[in-house]
Design an enzyme around this catalytic site. Structure first.
Site, mmCIF file in Angstrom:
data_model
loop_
_atom_site.group_PDB
_atom_site.id
_atom_site.type_symbol
_atom_site.label_atom_id
_atom_site.label_comp_id
_atom_site.label_asym_id
_atom_site.label_seq_id
_atom_site.Cartn_x
_atom_site.Cartn_y
_atom_site.Cartn_z
ATOM 1 C CE LYS A 113 -2.137 -1.093 3.855
ATOM 2 N NZ LYS A 113 -1.486 -2.390 4.164
ATOM 3 N NE ARG A 148 -5.240 0.140 8.778
ATOM 4 C CZ ARG A 148 -4.033 -0.324 8.560
ATOM 5 N NH1 ARG A 148 -3.754 -1.578 8.780
ATOM 6 N NH2 ARG A 148 -3.085 0.468 8.146
ATOM 7 N NE ARG A 165 7.568 -2.446 6.228
ATOM 8 C CZ ARG A 165 6.243 -2.500 6.318
ATOM 9 N NH1 ARG A 165 5.501 -2.000 5.360
ATOM 10 N NH2 ARG A 165 5.675 -3.039 7.369
ATOM 11 N NE ARG A 200 5.614 -0.434 10.122
ATOM 12 C CZ ARG A 200 4.528 -0.532 9.367
ATOM 13 N NH1 ARG A 200 4.464 0.144 8.235
ATOM 14 N NH2 ARG A 200 3.513 -1.264 9.741
ATOM 15 N NE ARG A 216 1.570 -5.052 10.944
ATOM 16 C CZ ARG A 216 2.730 -4.855 10.315
ATOM 17 N NH1 ARG A 216 3.867 -5.249 10.851
ATOM 18 N NH2 ARG A 216 2.734 -4.250 9.151
HETATM 19 P P1 AP5 Z 1 4.812 -1.576 1.880
HETATM 20 O O1 AP5 Z 1 4.542 -0.737 0.672
HETATM 21 O O2 AP5 Z 1 5.515 -0.940 3.028
HETATM 22 O O3 AP5 Z 1 3.469 -2.316 2.362
HETATM 23 P P2 AP5 Z 1 2.220 -1.785 3.161
HETATM 24 O O4 AP5 Z 1 1.006 -2.421 2.572
HETATM 25 O O5 AP5 Z 1 2.241 -0.305 3.271
HETATM 26 O O6 AP5 Z 1 2.513 -2.497 4.555
HETATM 27 P P3 AP5 Z 1 2.313 -1.955 6.024
HETATM 28 O O7 AP5 Z 1 3.042 -2.912 6.909
HETATM 29 O O8 AP5 Z 1 2.674 -0.503 6.137
HETATM 30 O O9 AP5 Z 1 0.767 -2.137 6.207
HETATM 31 P P4 AP5 Z 1 0.015 -2.164 7.511
HETATM 32 O O10 AP5 Z 1 -1.366 -1.994 7.073
HETATM 33 O O11 AP5 Z 1 0.288 -3.357 8.362
HETATM 34 O O12 AP5 Z 1 0.686 -0.987 8.373
HETATM 35 P P5 AP5 Z 1 0.272 0.539 8.653
HETATM 36 O O13 AP5 Z 1 1.488 1.332 8.842
HETATM 37 O O14 AP5 Z 1 -0.733 1.004 7.671
HETATM 38 O O15 AP5 Z 1 5.625 -2.852 1.361
HETATM 39 C C1 AP5 Z 1 6.014 -3.872 2.265
HETATM 40 C C2 AP5 Z 1 7.359 -4.471 1.837
HETATM 41 O O16 AP5 Z 1 7.208 -5.153 0.609
HETATM 42 C C3 AP5 Z 1 8.476 -3.446 1.616
HETATM 43 O O17 AP5 Z 1 9.683 -3.982 2.032
HETATM 44 C C4 AP5 Z 1 8.476 -3.201 0.108
HETATM 45 O O18 AP5 Z 1 9.744 -2.840 -0.381
HETATM 46 C C5 AP5 Z 1 8.041 -4.570 -0.400
HETATM 47 N N1 AP5 Z 1 7.236 -4.478 -1.609
HETATM 48 C C6 AP5 Z 1 6.241 -3.590 -1.840
HETATM 49 N N2 AP5 Z 1 5.684 -3.827 -3.043
HETATM 50 C C7 AP5 Z 1 6.355 -4.908 -3.546
HETATM 51 C C8 AP5 Z 1 6.242 -5.652 -4.719
HETATM 52 N N3 AP5 Z 1 5.313 -5.352 -5.633
HETATM 53 N N4 AP5 Z 1 7.061 -6.689 -4.897
HETATM 54 C C9 AP5 Z 1 7.990 -7.012 -3.977
HETATM 55 N N5 AP5 Z 1 8.148 -6.339 -2.836
HETATM 56 C C10 AP5 Z 1 7.343 -5.308 -2.625
HETATM 57 O O19 AP5 Z 1 -0.471 0.392 10.055
HETATM 58 C C11 AP5 Z 1 0.268 0.008 11.200
HETATM 59 C C12 AP5 Z 1 -0.652 -0.135 12.399
HETATM 60 O O20 AP5 Z 1 -1.293 1.120 12.682
HETATM 61 C C13 AP5 Z 1 -1.813 -1.134 12.245
HETATM 62 O O21 AP5 Z 1 -1.392 -2.446 12.540
HETATM 63 C C14 AP5 Z 1 -2.806 -0.576 13.274
HETATM 64 O O22 AP5 Z 1 -2.444 -0.937 14.590
HETATM 65 C C15 AP5 Z 1 -2.623 0.931 13.142
HETATM 66 N N6 AP5 Z 1 -3.558 1.545 12.158
HETATM 67 C C16 AP5 Z 1 -3.205 2.162 11.001
HETATM 68 N N7 AP5 Z 1 -4.296 2.603 10.353
HETATM 69 C C17 AP5 Z 1 -5.365 2.259 11.119
HETATM 70 C C18 AP5 Z 1 -6.764 2.406 10.985
HETATM 71 N N8 AP5 Z 1 -7.305 3.013 9.913
HETATM 72 N N9 AP5 Z 1 -7.571 1.924 11.956
HETATM 73 C C19 AP5 Z 1 -7.058 1.311 13.042
HETATM 74 N N10 AP5 Z 1 -5.740 1.123 13.238
HETATM 75 C C20 AP5 Z 1 -4.895 1.590 12.278
HETATM 76 MG MG MG Z 2 2.485 1.052 4.839
#
Ligand code: AP5
Ligand code: MG
Length: 255
Positions: free
Chosen positions: A47, A122, A161, A196, A207
């Site tokens: 994402k 979410r 990552r 992270r 997660r």
């Molecule tokens: P990356 O692009 O970083 O993936 P991502 O989908 O952004 O993963 P996140 O871990 O950030 O998602 P998340 O939803 O768990 O965390 P968030 O910070 O939103 O890519 C991942 C890896 O893959 C990287 O190393 C990249 O290089 C690689 N990659 C990417 N694309 C690739 C490809 N095509 N091929 C190969 N490799 C690739 O949320 C964190 C926490 O915050 C949640 O757990 C929750 O506690 C809280 N939170 C956030 N938003 C909310 C909400 N709306 N409601 C409630 N709690 C929330």
């Molecule tokens: Mg992310």
């Protein structure tokens, strides 16, 4: 994936399997300005990576709730400590807290020319509130992009990552698929890379579980709204700026 009442135009390419466009993604017609894009997908589905490419291409704001929460945690505030408890446990932050923060963020001048919402909504409650928050601003979600990857790819994508510590850069690397040229240093701005706190195997498993139970159901919500666009990816597939251009052009062509 595609419901009968929505005419779904699917095509197959080598890299992206089963990319679906629902016909009522009609507001892309209003051009690149003011688009409201929602990114959907499991932890590590890409994402953040795709959101960055989209915001660079469309010159619109990237709003990542996860990044906002991590900044708050870094500030050492009381709210930050509360957020940390949920995040380090792989749980969702409560809806009312997230919605309040997002409402404020959507009011900022920088969010007026369009946004990519990365990690929000979410839950069904968040999705319904988003609709209301946008309605009061005479806006609506134009397209929800769902990135599909197999669960088994998630662990090594997240655990490997590394992220640029300069928040104005925030480049995302992967020690397997997208290594920095110099160990621990960002190719783009030269800042240090970090891992992270929630990118350890145990928390990632929680997660993933939270995603399936609480967030996956909202895919149906956007499908019913007729604005779901699904891309199936495997871990080795790198999404490039050229791919993003193709996705956007293709959406434009088919509506
Ligand atoms: P990356 O692009 O970083 O993936 P991502 O989908 O952004 O993963 P996140 O871990 O950030 O998602 P998340 O939803 O768990 O965390 P968030 O910070 O939103 O890519 C991942 C890896 O893959 C990287 O190393 C990249 O290089 C690689 N990659 C990417 N694309 C690739 C490809 N095509 N091929 C190969 N490799 C690739 O949320 C964190 C926490 O915050 C949640 O757990 C929750 O506690 C809280 N939170 C956030 N938003 C909310 C909400 N709306 N409601 C409630 N709690 C929330
Ligand atoms: Mg992310």
């Amino acid at each position: 994936m595609c419901s009968a009442q929505n005419v779904c135009l699917c095509f197959f390419k080598n890299t992206y399997r089963n990319v679906c466009f629902l016909k009522n993604i009609n507001s892309i017609n209003k051009g690149v300005k003011n688009l409201i894009i929602v990114m959907l997908g499991a932890p590590g589905s890409g994402k953040g990576t795709v959101a960055k490419l989209l915001t660079d291409t469309l010159n619109i704001e990237h709003i990542s709730t996860g990044d906002m929460f991590r900044e708050e945690i870094k500030s050492g505030s009381k709210l930050g400590k509360e957020l940390e408890n949920y995040m380090s446990d792989g749980k969702l932050v409560p809806d009312d807290v997230v919605i309040k923060i997002l409402d404020e963020r959507l009011s900022r001048p920088t969010a007026q020319n369009g946004v990519v919402l990365d990690g929000f909504p979410r839950t069904k409650i968040q999705a319904e509130h988003l609709k209301q928050l946008l309605e009061k601003r005479n806006k609506k979600v134009d397209v929800a992009i769902q990135l599909n990857i197999p669960d088994e790819d998630i662990i090594y994508r997240t655990v490997k990552r590394r992220i640029c510590s300069n928040k104005d850069c925030g480049a995302i690397y992967n020690l397997e698929f997208n290594k920095p040229k110099q160990d621990g240093i960002c190719d783009v701005c030269g800042s240090e890379l970090y891992r992270r706190e929630d990118d350890n195997e145990e928390t990632v498993k929680r997660r993933i579980d939270t995603y399936h139970k609480r967030s996956e159901p909202i895919i149906k919500y956007f499908e019913e709204e007729g604005i779901l666009y699904t891309v199936d990816l495997r871990a080795q597939d790198q999404v490039t700026k050229q791919d993003i251009d193709k996705w956007l052009k293709d959406i434009n062509k088919k509506i």
